[in-house]
Design a protein around this motif. Structure first.
Motif, PDB file in Angstrom:
ATOM      1  N   ARG A 139      33.525  48.501  41.848  1.00 46.73           N
ATOM      2  CA  ARG A 139      32.470  47.958  40.987  1.00 46.73           C
ATOM      3  C   ARG A 139      31.440  49.043  40.636  1.00 46.73           C
TER       4      ARG A 139
ATOM      5  N   LYS B 299      33.105  51.667  38.337  1.00 46.84           N
ATOM      6  CA  LYS B 299      33.247  51.205  36.948  1.00 46.84           C
ATOM      7  C   LYS B 299      31.974  51.492  36.163  1.00 46.84           C
TER       8      LYS B 299
ATOM      9  N   LEU C 168      40.391  46.692  39.349  1.00 47.38           N
ATOM     10  CA  LEU C 168      39.553  45.501  39.479  1.00 47.38           C
ATOM     11  C   LEU C 168      40.283  44.238  39.031  1.00 47.38           C
TER      12      LEU C 168
ATOM     13  N   ARG D 223      36.044  40.107  45.486  1.00 43.89           N
ATOM     14  CA  ARG D 223      35.109  39.732  44.420  1.00 43.89           C
ATOM     15  C   ARG D 223      34.441  38.396  44.755  1.00 43.89           C
TER      16      ARG D 223
ATOM     17  N   GLU E  22      31.142  42.499  36.688  1.00 39.59           N
ATOM     18  CA  GLU E  22      31.209  43.962  36.867  1.00 39.59           C
ATOM     19  C   GLU E  22      30.597  44.635  35.639  1.00 39.59           C
TER      20      GLU E  22
END
Length: 455
Positions: free
Chosen positions: A177, A180, A349, A358, A383
């Motif tokens: 996360r 990203k 993800l 998550r 995210e």
């Protein structure tokens, strides 16, 4: 070890006012002591007004946690200290060798700016910066305050603390996360490892240490330095002397960290870069030449000269009982020779293995979702991305004088944005120890990449 200056304290009306000279430097005297026992309880309070800060300064008590050295690396020394304005525990990073070279100054400038500008729950943030001296000629060191986390992931992995599959999933989810967000800003971290992943007792994780981070190089004809990533987590294209690389080197590092979480030991632990390469070959098998297209000629000759070996994928299942089929498959998509075929952060993800991590993170750990009497309210964007590219155009200084001017401007602007500026407390009993603490020596740093042209 830090004290506050009231020269720019806010008035009740929100404007700034000059204080009498005798009030401009108010030092907080804490009964500091060195303490490495236990983990203190950290306050999550935000910056208070100048009036409440003054009260805290005058009521410091002997029960407060003392300052102590957290650790050090190639670019800085980090201490745990108390912010006198809020009594909040924070990390004080001293960067003593910022102006040894233009390259060192550029890296320090980049790290400080990233800490000050990135705002994400899984990325470490700057809390404040100690004001630099007004005269640039006296400006030789940088001091920055960041959030203080309780431990790093490396210490957890080597401890006796049990790590379940759920721990692995929630840690991996937070790493992905945070990455990203970084990658969406055009930034490659270039030094991901368990020691650069900070964790609290509630399992909240934050990525730190941007000393080697840089923006993606869009021009593939330009050479990029190979002096990045701690050896155990270094992608094969770096080990093979690639002159250009991408976000994929971060994904490889995440794969190594993921395997280490599962097995509680370093996946590829070798004494030299060449032996590191051999360990990778032992697991993934000998690579076809088209999968190491970016390797330099010397590295390709080395691979061809080695006896061909088949992949031993089943070795992944021997890491621990936590290695399920889904975990092994995700690992293999991260640990791929060819960076073009390696899974991206977004694809990782979207992998089913990440889903439980998550759910756990957003059910009780995150700040983007919240609970109501009718149930948990989830944000639409679980995210988030930055939305625009990190601007590195102000890093193009080419002389030491320019480096000092750029750095001084950055630090001054950030420190003046806060209510009550801070300075070092020279009266602290630990100040001399802090002042003489230095970064890691050359022999304490990981090995350099292979000089393929000299083999």
């Amino acid at each position: 070890m830090i004290a506050m200056s009231r020269s720019t304290a806010k008035t009740n009306g929100g404007t700034t006012s000059k204080q009498p000279q005798q009030q401009q430097q108010q030092t907080l005297h804490h009964p500091y002591y060195t303490s490495n026992s236990g983990i203190p309880s950290y306050s999550s309070s935000s910056t208070s007004s100048s009036n409440s800060s003054a009260t805290l300064a005058s009521t410091a008590n002997e029960n407060e946690p003392g300052d102590f050295l957290i650790g050090y690396g190639a670019f800085g020394v980090i201490w745990a200290v108390t912010d006198p304005r809020t009594s909040r525990r924070v990390a004080l990073k001293k960067m003593p060798n910022v102006f040894q070279s233009v390259v060192a100054a550029r890296r320090a400038f980049r790290e400080i700016k990233m800490l000050c500008t990135f705002r994400h729950d899984n990325i470490l943030q700057a809390v404040d910066i100690l004001q630099p001296p007004s005269q640039i000629d006296l400006f030789n060191e940088v001091y920055i305050l960041t959030e203080l986390m309780q431990i790093d992931l490396h210490k957890i992995i080597v401890s006796q603390q049990p790590l379940s599959i759920d721990h692995c999933k929630v840690f991996l989810y937070q790493i992905l996360r945070g990455l990203k967000f970084l990658h969406s800003a055009g930034v490659i971290h270039r030094d991901l490892k368990p020691g650069n992943l900070l964790v609290n007792s509630d399992c909240l994780l934050k990525i730190c240490d941007f000393g080697l981070a840089r923006t993606e190089e869009l021009d593939k004809t330009k050479c990029m330095t190979q002096e990045v990533v701690t050896q155990y987590y270094r992608a094969p294209e770096l080990l093979l002397g690639a002159h250009h690389y991408s976000y994929a080197i971060d994904v490889w590092s995440v794969g190594c960290i993921f395997a280490e979480l599962l097995g509680r030991r370093i996946l590829f632990q070798a004494s030299s870069p060449l032996k590191q390469l051999d360990l990778i070959i032992n697991l993934l098998g000998s690579p076809p030449l088209d999968e190491i297209a970016t390797a330099c000629d010397g590295a390709k000759s080395y691979i061809v000269s080695k006896t061909w070996r088949a992949a031993k994928i089943n070795m992944l299942y021997s890491l621990s009982k936590n290695v399920t089929h889904d975990a092994a498959q995700l690992l293999l998509r991260m640990l791929t020779w060819d960076p073009r075929k390696r899974i991206t952060i977004q694809q990782a993800l979207e992998n089913n293995y990440i889903h439980e991590g998550r759910i756990r993170y957003h059910s009780c750990m995150c700040r983007c979702c919240f609970s109501t009497p009718t149930g948990r309210q989830y944000t639409v964007n679980l995210e988030p991305v930055r939305g625009f590219r990190y601007d590195d155009s102000d890093e193009n200084f080419c002389s030491m004088r320019q480096a000092k001017e750029y750095m001084h401007k950055l630090l001054t602007e950030f420190s003046q944005a806060n209510t009550v500026p801070l300075r070092l407390n020279h009266d602290s009993p630990l100040y001399k120890t802090f002042a003489t603490s230095q970064v890691a020596q050359a022999h304490e740093l990981p090995p350099s990449p292979v000089a393929w042209d000299k083999l």
